[in-house]
Design a protein around this motif. Structure first.
Motif, PDB file in Angstrom:
ATOM      1  N   SER A 119      91.108  37.073  69.084  1.00 33.55           N
ATOM      2  CA  SER A 119      90.527  37.458  67.461  1.00 33.55           C
ATOM      3  C   SER A 119      89.665  38.881  67.898  1.00 33.55           C
ATOM      4  O   SER A 119      89.771  40.268  67.032  1.00 33.55           O
ATOM      5  N   ASP A 128      90.067  42.024  65.255  1.00 32.85           N
ATOM      6  CA  ASP A 128      88.769  42.544  64.786  1.00 32.85           C
ATOM      7  C   ASP A 128      89.185  43.664  65.504  1.00 32.85           C
ATOM      8  O   ASP A 128      88.593  45.144  64.177  1.00 32.85           O
ATOM      9  N   ARG A 171      92.540  40.582  57.281  1.00 33.81           N
ATOM     10  CA  ARG A 171      92.014  39.608  58.610  1.00 33.81           C
ATOM     11  C   ARG A 171      91.901  39.349  58.876  1.00 33.81           C
ATOM     12  O   ARG A 171      92.837  38.224  58.110  1.00 33.81           O
ATOM     13  N   ARG A 186      92.028  35.297  59.291  1.00 40.12           N
ATOM     14  CA  ARG A 186      91.971  34.426  58.350  1.00 40.12           C
ATOM     15  C   ARG A 186      91.361  32.671  59.451  1.00 40.12           C
ATOM     16  O   ARG A 186      91.178  31.702  58.490  1.00 40.12           O
ATOM     17  N   ALA A 201      83.880  32.986  59.664  1.00 42.49           N
ATOM     18  CA  ALA A 201      83.371  33.369  58.241  1.00 42.49           C
ATOM     19  C   ALA A 201      83.591  35.011  58.540  1.00 42.49           C
ATOM     20  O   ALA A 201      83.718  35.554  59.435  1.00 42.49           O
ATOM     21  N   ASP A 202      83.346  35.979  57.309  1.00 40.78           N
ATOM     22  CA  ASP A 202      83.102  37.264  57.397  1.00 40.78           C
ATOM     23  C   ASP A 202      82.331  38.048  58.493  1.00 40.78           C
ATOM     24  O   ASP A 202      82.208  38.598  59.187  1.00 40.78           O
ATOM     25  N   ASP A 203      81.044  37.228  58.752  1.00 44.00           N
ATOM     26  CA  ASP A 203      80.129  37.546  59.856  1.00 44.00           C
ATOM     27  C   ASP A 203      80.215  36.354  60.890  1.00 44.00           C
ATOM     28  O   ASP A 203      80.602  36.891  61.984  1.00 44.00           O
ATOM     29  N   THR A 209      81.574  30.498  63.056  1.00 44.29           N
ATOM     30  CA  THR A 209      83.436  30.600  63.277  1.00 44.29           C
ATOM     31  C   THR A 209      82.577  28.995  63.030  1.00 44.29           C
ATOM     32  O   THR A 209      81.715  28.631  63.821  1.00 44.29           O
ATOM     33  N   ARG A 229      88.861  26.459  53.979  1.00 42.59           N
ATOM     34  CA  ARG A 229      88.400  27.990  53.827  1.00 42.59           C
ATOM     35  C   ARG A 229      87.454  28.059  51.834  1.00 42.59           C
ATOM     36  O   ARG A 229      86.549  28.503  51.975  1.00 42.59           O
ATOM     37  N   PHE A 257      84.139  28.356  52.008  1.00 45.63           N
ATOM     38  CA  PHE A 257      83.617  29.288  51.605  1.00 45.63           C
ATOM     39  C   PHE A 257      83.421  29.812  50.660  1.00 45.63           C
ATOM     40  O   PHE A 257      83.303  30.900  49.728  1.00 45.63           O
ATOM     41  N   GLU A 279      85.964  30.081  48.118  1.00 38.59           N
ATOM     42  CA  GLU A 279      86.273  32.005  47.711  1.00 38.59           C
ATOM     43  C   GLU A 279      86.785  31.660  46.680  1.00 38.59           C
ATOM     44  O   GLU A 279      87.741  30.942  46.088  1.00 38.59           O
TER      45      GLU A 279
END
Length: 122
Positions: free
Chosen positions: A59, A63, A72, A74, A90-92, A95, A116, A120, A122
């Motif tokens: 990753s 990143d 990004r 996923r 996750a975005d922040d 994981t 996902r 999350f 989405e």
């Protein structure tokens, strides 16, 4: 906020998934959300630490723009002889990672996206 319970329910009821483990990685720590009966805890933790290092290594270039133009990261999939290990960042932070039987099949990207969305919203 991640929907951990919804993800575990989805993984448990999804036809043919064969859930083995599900983990949450946060700030260098990891926590089992699920470990199937009969899977040794010490061995599972050792594998989870190794997979966490593998995920970090792959990753990092993504990143830093190593895959510019493709969006990004996923999810990550590691295919072993007897199981698949999937990682959903996750975005922040955190994981999430889980291992499943090989019978997930060819609809893997649809399956990942569905997981996902469950986790999350989405």
């Amino acid at each position: 906020m991640p929907n951990r319970g919804d993800l575990l329910e989805k993984l448990a009821t999804e036809s043919g998934v064969g859930l083995r483990t599900c983990l949450e990685y946060r700030e260098g720590a990891m926590k089992f959300l699920y470990r199937r009966e009969g899977i040794d805890g010490d061995e599972a933790r050792d594998r989870a630490r190794r997979l966490q290092e593998l995920y970090r290594a792959e990753s990092n270039p993504a990143d830093k723009g190593g895959l510019t133009g493709h969006g990004r990261l996923r999810g990550s999939v590691h295919y072993f002889e007897d199981l698949l290990v999937l990682t959903l960042p996750a975005d922040d932070d955190p994981t999430f990672g889980f291992s499943v039987g090989l019978d997930v099949g060819s609809d893997l990207t649809q399956f990942l996206d569905s997981c996902r969305e469950t986790l999350f919203v989405e």
